[in-house]
Design an enzyme around this catalytic site. Structure first.
Site, PDB file in Angstrom:
ATOM      1  N   GLY A 218     -34.236  -9.167   9.657  1.00 26.57           N
ATOM      2  CA  GLY A 218     -34.227  -8.628   8.302  1.00 26.57           C
ATOM      3  C   GLY A 218     -33.297  -9.757   7.224  1.00 26.57           C
ATOM      4  N   ASN A 219     -32.739  -9.188   6.372  1.00 22.99           N
ATOM      5  CA  ASN A 219     -31.550 -10.054   5.531  1.00 22.99           C
ATOM      6  C   ASN A 219     -30.884  -9.014   4.787  1.00 22.99           C
ATOM      7  OD1 ASN A 219     -32.520  -9.663   2.490  1.00 22.99           O
ATOM      8  ND2 ASN A 219     -34.467 -10.391   3.644  1.00 22.99           N
TER       9      ASN A 219
END
Ligand code: CTP
Length: 413
Positions: A218-219
């Site tokens: 993810g980020n």
């Protein structure tokens, strides 16, 4: 700080509006509450008077020497009607003036926001649909109701958005009306709902690419900038579809929210939503790569101490795809770029190159680093145009950047 008229209609949701009033006064606004007669059957006059710190009137025949409906309407920077019942909107659409609130609506010169709450059947009735259309055509902002639990055991569209969400919406209308953050020709006290009749699509948040049922790549994107864009567009009268990837923020009022998880889901949702849209803004942080395989059960450690190798594959570049496959050549496509300068070029060099390679009309270039961009409340950016233009937005709230983006989009519509 603004002078606000809070018109309260006769619906059960009036109790939630007491909380909205509290938020408005606590943030320093002067609020005159004008309930209808039937509103007072749900929440009494002492509540409105105590929370606003001002006298509360319902009829034009009280304090007639002050001509209250003219005075109140003329002095308001903004009128908010919540809950706006079907009856109240019908009266407003017809220009009836049989009490202080409906009379005030005819004297108001600033923006007027209706926040409807009613049963789904009433909201969808052709009479209400026509009245909402009339009010919007005249420049009023009618917030789309939320979907959820209604008064009884039933659920559907027609719920009053949460007070915090209405407050955020109203703040956005005031920001645009009073401060004119874009500084463009359409800002200032008379800035109307300049995106009325337009459909815009905004993506927000960050995608998650799952390796197995519990792990993902993810980020750090919080979704704040995308949500600010959605709220700003709604406050300017647009119909807004917000496609949110893993965002844990309150739902913006008056916005159609579509929740997605992965880049592939975001792609599907964006392509569908963009079909009839006037503008598309890709503010989401999309994974460029995803695991090539997905393990149906949790990946376990092995006894031999070895580490798994995760093979990645490219995801579709949604922005580039949308820009290249516009349903209408006039659709405006906006991208975001989080850049750091490096040996091969400055932040702006990279931004120009990205604008060209993505094929979009506008690219909002953020310089990112340890303490800027992601998760912060503020944002600074340079908005590059395919026409060679460049607009610098100094560090400020994400809502201010959002309004600049919409000013630039609008100029291209
Ligand atoms: N974007 C997208 N689909 C992707 C990746 C990015 O639509 N698969 C969009 C983002 O929403 C953003 C813009 O492209 O609007 C720029 O994203 P960015 O990550 O900065 O660009 P990249 O193409 O990933 O370039 P880089 O190689 O610099 O990471």
């Amino acid at each position: 700080m603004a002078e606000i008229v809070l018109g309260v209609g006769g619906g059960i949701a009036a109790y939630k509006v007491a909380e909205l009033l509290r938020r408005l006064t606590e943030s320093g606004h002067g609020v005159t509450v004008v309930p209808t007669r039937s509103a007072l059957r749900f929440v009494g006059e002492p509540t409105w008077a105590a929370l606003s710190g001002r006298p509360v009137r319902t009829e034009v025949f009280e304090d007639v020497h002050e001509v209250p409906h003219v005075r109140i309407g003329r002095h308001a920077d903004l009128v908010v009607v919540a809950p706006a019942t079907a009856d109240l909107m019908a009266k407003a659409a017809a220009g009836l003036a049989d009490d202080l609130l409906t009379s005030t609506l005819l004297t108001a010169r600033g923006p007027v926001v209706f926040v409807p709450a009613m049963h789904t059947e009433m909201w969808e009735h052709p009479a209400t649909v026509a009245n909402v259309e009339t009010l919007r055509r005249r420049g009023a902002l009618v917030v789309e109701p939320a979907v959820g639990r209604l008064t009884g055991a039933d659920t559907g569209k027609g719920r009053l958005p949460e007070p915090a969400d209405i407050f955020a919406y109203v703040s956005d209308v005031l920001t645009r009306g009073a401060a004119g953050p874009g500084g463009g020709p359409d800002t200032g006290p008379d800035a109307g709902p300049d995106l009325a009749g337009r459909h815009v699509v905004v993506s927000a948040g960050g995608t998650r690419e799952h390796l197995d049922p519990v792990r993902f790549l993810g980020n750090r994107s919080s979704g704040r900038q995308g949500y600010a864009l959605a709220r700003a567009a709604a406050a300017r009268g647009a119909r807004v579809t917000l496609v949110a990837a893993n965002v844990a923020l309150p739902d913006p009022a008056g916005v159609d929210l579509v929740r997605v998880g992965s880049a592939a889901q975001l792609y599907d949702a964006m392509v569908e939503a963009a079909a009839g849209a006037d503008a598309v803004v890709m503010a989401a942080a999309v994974a460029d790569f995803r695991p090539a395989t997905y393990a149906d059960s949790k990946i376990k450690k092995t006894d031999d101490g070895s580490s798994p190798v995760i093979e990645l594959e490219r995801t579709t570049d949604i922005l580039a795809y949308l820009a290249a496959h516009r349903p209408d050549p006039k659709q405006v496509v906006v991208g975001f770029a989080a850049e750091t300068g490096d040996a091969s070029g400055s932040v702006l060099d990279h931004g120009r190159a990205k604008l060209a390679s993505k094929g979009c009309d506008l690219l909002v270039v953020n310089e990112v680093g340890a303490d800027r961009g992601f998760e912060s409340e503020d944002n600074a950016a340079v908005v590059l145009g395919a026409d060679g233009s460049s607009v610098t937005v100094e560090s400020g709230p994400k809502s201010a950047l959002a309004h600049v983006v919409w000013d630039l989009v609008r100029a291209r519509l």
